[in-house]
Scaffold this motif. Structure first.
Motif, PDB file in Angstrom:
ATOM      1  N   ILE A  65     -41.314  12.665  41.125  1.00 18.48           N
ATOM      2  CA  ILE A  65     -41.738  12.113  39.836  1.00 18.48           C
ATOM      3  C   ILE A  65     -42.565  13.153  39.096  1.00 18.48           C
ATOM      4  O   ILE A  65     -42.958  14.183  39.674  1.00 18.48           O
ATOM      5  N   GLU A  66     -42.839  12.889  37.823  1.00 21.00           N
ATOM      6  CA  GLU A  66     -43.686  13.759  37.025  1.00 21.00           C
ATOM      7  C   GLU A  66     -44.607  12.896  36.179  1.00 21.00           C
ATOM      8  O   GLU A  66     -44.264  11.761  35.816  1.00 21.00           O
ATOM      9  N   THR A  67     -45.783  13.421  35.873  1.00 22.54           N
ATOM     10  CA  THR A  67     -46.749  12.721  35.043  1.00 22.54           C
ATOM     11  C   THR A  67     -46.690  13.299  33.637  1.00 22.54           C
ATOM     12  O   THR A  67     -46.732  14.517  33.462  1.00 22.54           O
ATOM     13  N   ARG A  68     -46.588  12.415  32.645  1.00 19.88           N
ATOM     14  CA  ARG A  68     -46.598  12.834  31.244  1.00 19.88           C
ATOM     15  C   ARG A  68     -47.886  12.327  30.612  1.00 19.88           C
ATOM     16  O   ARG A  68     -48.148  11.118  30.627  1.00 19.88           O
ATOM     17  N   PRO A  69     -48.708  13.242  30.094  1.00 23.72           N
ATOM     18  CA  PRO A  69     -50.001  12.833  29.530  1.00 23.72           C
ATOM     19  C   PRO A  69     -49.855  11.735  28.493  1.00 23.72           C
ATOM     20  O   PRO A  69     -48.976  11.784  27.635  1.00 23.72           O
ATOM     21  N   GLN A  70     -50.734  10.725  28.609  1.00 28.29           N
ATOM     22  CA  GLN A  70     -50.799   9.589  27.682  1.00 28.29           C
ATOM     23  C   GLN A  70     -49.493   8.798  27.625  1.00 28.29           C
ATOM     24  O   GLN A  70     -49.242   8.077  26.668  1.00 28.29           O
ATOM     25  N   SER A  71     -48.650   8.948  28.648  1.00 27.35           N
ATOM     26  CA  SER A  71     -47.377   8.227  28.633  1.00 27.35           C
ATOM     27  C   SER A  71     -47.116   7.516  29.954  1.00 27.35           C
ATOM     28  O   SER A  71     -46.602   6.408  29.975  1.00 27.35           O
ATOM     29  N   GLY A  72     -47.449   8.139  31.090  1.00 27.08           N
ATOM     30  CA  GLY A  72     -47.222   7.497  32.375  1.00 27.08           C
ATOM     31  C   GLY A  72     -46.491   8.400  33.351  1.00 27.08           C
ATOM     32  O   GLY A  72     -46.439   9.627  33.189  1.00 27.08           O
ATOM     33  N   HIS A  73     -45.916   7.762  34.380  1.00 26.39           N
ATOM     34  CA  HIS A  73     -45.196   8.484  35.421  1.00 26.39           C
ATOM     35  C   HIS A  73     -43.699   8.222  35.274  1.00 26.39           C
ATOM     36  O   HIS A  73     -43.284   7.092  35.012  1.00 26.39           O
ATOM     37  N   TYR A  74     -42.893   9.277  35.471  1.00 25.06           N
ATOM     38  CA  TYR A  74     -41.448   9.187  35.282  1.00 25.06           C
ATOM     39  C   TYR A  74     -40.719   9.838  36.442  1.00 25.06           C
ATOM     40  O   TYR A  74     -41.223  10.797  37.054  1.00 25.06           O
ATOM     41  N   VAL A  75     -39.536   9.297  36.740  1.00 25.05           N
ATOM     42  CA  VAL A  75     -38.695   9.923  37.757  1.00 25.05           C
ATOM     43  C   VAL A  75     -38.244  11.275  37.224  1.00 25.05           C
ATOM     44  O   VAL A  75     -37.746  11.381  36.101  1.00 25.05           O
ATOM     45  N   ARG A  76     -38.448  12.306  38.023  1.00 25.26           N
ATOM     46  CA  ARG A  76     -38.085  13.660  37.585  1.00 25.26           C
ATOM     47  C   ARG A  76     -36.572  13.778  37.483  1.00 25.26           C
ATOM     48  O   ARG A  76     -35.828  13.275  38.324  1.00 25.26           O
ATOM     49  N   ARG A  77     -36.125  14.424  36.420  1.00 20.90           N
ATOM     50  CA  ARG A  77     -34.684  14.591  36.235  1.00 20.90           C
ATOM     51  C   ARG A  77     -34.115  15.570  37.254  1.00 20.90           C
ATOM     52  O   ARG A  77     -34.715  16.580  37.570  1.00 20.90           O
TER      53      ARG A  77
END
Length: 479
Positions: A65-77
């Motif tokens: 996964i990756e963390t995007r500032p002010q957005s949340g956590h996302y599954v890494r592509r």
């Protein structure tokens, strides 16, 4: 004698991370999907917030996964092979009468069917737009505006809206005054009015190739001829080719989309915009600049319109809120420079006025704040959707497919192997419940027979990726 080491028992955060990792591996959580919020996962897993945070740190360290500032956590592509880009277009160097409307009508009838997966129509999903807030503004105005709401708002249109658009022009690097604008029924009317103002039946209009079929329809409706100019997939119209054409034949007007053109998604460099305006000013040729997608840049700064270099009043700058706020409101504008008086007269003769309430609602939305915040969110979403589309095309389409790399907007232009007939693919895709825009409708010369345009305006989903995989399979069968 030492005792044998005890078997490691996973810690609580590791157990949570393992379950999430299994969901990612199984495809339940897909590349690019947003992970559950920390509080949601804390409640569903019945663990503390700190445990969830540890689990997310663990998954990030594993590259899942990756963390995007002010957005949340996302599954890494996953890294997918990216197709090559198309080359510079090579249209024939002759002015051509236009007749694309019949085919365009067929494409749009298909795209309006709710049962169809629509890659064919270039409008954003309502899910990406501030629909509820705009509806509240509209309802409030309908109750409180009184007679103003039902009266004609004669050209140049709603003053408070023109004031708000003028304020935004400061951010474009192209400061304009409220009296510089005429409000129109979308950018389409702005283009029609501009053409009617500066060209006569039989005149030649120089355009990019490929060009938006709506532009071709406007040229067709007014009995004009289209001169297609070679265009680079990243930089737009080739100015050397345009200059050569201007030396050989009489051109009444040049019409371009410098920022994220439809269908290429190209963005003309600043120095090219300056050269274009200067080149035309030296010859006294008007420039119609379609800036419909200017606000949808993926980079840190909005491209400055070519209008910013206009010192002669020869640039007619056109725009709209259809791609960023409300397609159905049909609110656009034109800053026509020295041609303002004639544009106003033609506007009154053509549609009398733009509906008042939608103008007031958009003006209120702009005035009350939130538009820039909405744009930041919309741009992030569209950038992600474009990237996923390009990756998925690389995975599912036949070998030899080429795709543009737009840096704004919501469209990709796909070059298929030569054996693939885009019109045949269009028909077979419709049979499978998928709409696309075939290449020939983007050329007065009916070129681009093995090209298609795909829209990335809807949030990515398993349904969309499944439809794209089906489309790729159909293209492979034709190749």
């Amino acid at each position: 004698m030492r005792q044998a080491s005890a078997v490691h028992k996973p810690k609580l955060y590791e157990q949570v991370a393992e379950r999430l990792g299994e969901a990612i591996s199984a495809g339940t959580l897909r590349a690019g999907d947003r992970m559950p919020s920390v509080r949601q996962l804390s409640a569903s897993e019945r663990v503390s917030v700190s445990t969830v945070l540890q689990a997310y740190v663990h998954l990030e360290s594993m590259g899942l996964i990756e963390t995007r500032p002010q957005s949340g956590h996302y599954v890494r592509r996953r890294e997918r092979p990216l197709p090559a880009e198309p080359q510079v277009s090579q249209p024939a160097a002759s002015a051509t009468p236009v007749s694309v409307s019949a085919l365009v009508a067929r494409v749009y009838r298909a795209a309006s069917d709710a049962r169809i997966v629509s890659f064919g129509a270039a409008f954003p999903s309502p899910a990406l737009l501030p629909t509820r807030r705009l509806n509240r503004e509209l309802a409030l105005l309908a109750r409180e505006a009184g007679e103003v709401a039902i009266e004609y708002d004669m050209p140049p249109g709603c003053l408070v809206l023109r004031q708000q658009v003028a304020r935004r022009s400061l951010d474009w690097g192209c400061p304009l005054a409220p009296e510089d604008f005429v409000i129109t029924c979308g950018a389409s009317e702005a283009i029609h009015l501009s053409l009617s103002t500066v060209a006569r039946t039989g005149d030649t209009v120089a355009i990019e190739s490929p060009a938006y079929y709506g532009t071709l329809q406007a040229i067709e409706a007014q009995g004009l001829r289209a001169l297609e100019i070679p265009s680079h997939p990243r930089h737009g119209m080739e100015l050397d080719a345009l200059e050569s054409a201007l030396k050989k034949r009489k051109v009444a007007v040049v019409l371009v989309v410098p920022s994220f053109s439809n269908p290429l998604g190209s963005c003309m460099p600043e120095e090219n915009r300056q050269r274009l305006v200067r080149m035309l000013a030296e010859r006294g040729i008007p420039l119609i600049e379609d800036d419909l997608y200017g606000d949808l840049h993926f980079g840190p700064q909005r491209p400055r319109p070519a209008k910013a270099h206009d010192t002669e009043g020869l640039v007619l700058l056109c725009g709209s809120f259809s791609k960023t706020l409300a397609p159905g409101y049909r609110v656009g504008w034109v800053a026509p420079g020295r041609f303002r008086e004639k544009v106003e007269l033609l506007k009154f003769a053509q549609t009398v006025a733009t509906p008042t309430l939608p103008q007031l609602a958009i003006a209120a939305f702009l005035r009350n704040g939130g538009y820039d915040r909405h744009l930041r969110s919309l741009r992030r979403q569209l950038a992600s959707q474009v990237q996923r589309m390009v990756e998925a095309i690389g995975e599912h389409f036949p070998e030899g497919t080429r795709v543009t790399r737009p840096e704004g907007g919501q469209l990709v232009w796909v070059e298929l192997p030569r054996k693939v007939d885009a019109l045949v693919l269009h028909e077979r895709a419709l049979e499978a419940g998928i709409s696309i825009a075939p290449g020939p409708i983007f050329s007065a010369q009916k070129r681009y027979g093995n090209f298609i345009r795909l829209s990335c305006g809807f949030p990515w989903s398993p349904r969309l990726e499944g439809a794209l995989a089906t489309l790729g399979s159909l293209a492979r069968s034709l190749a």
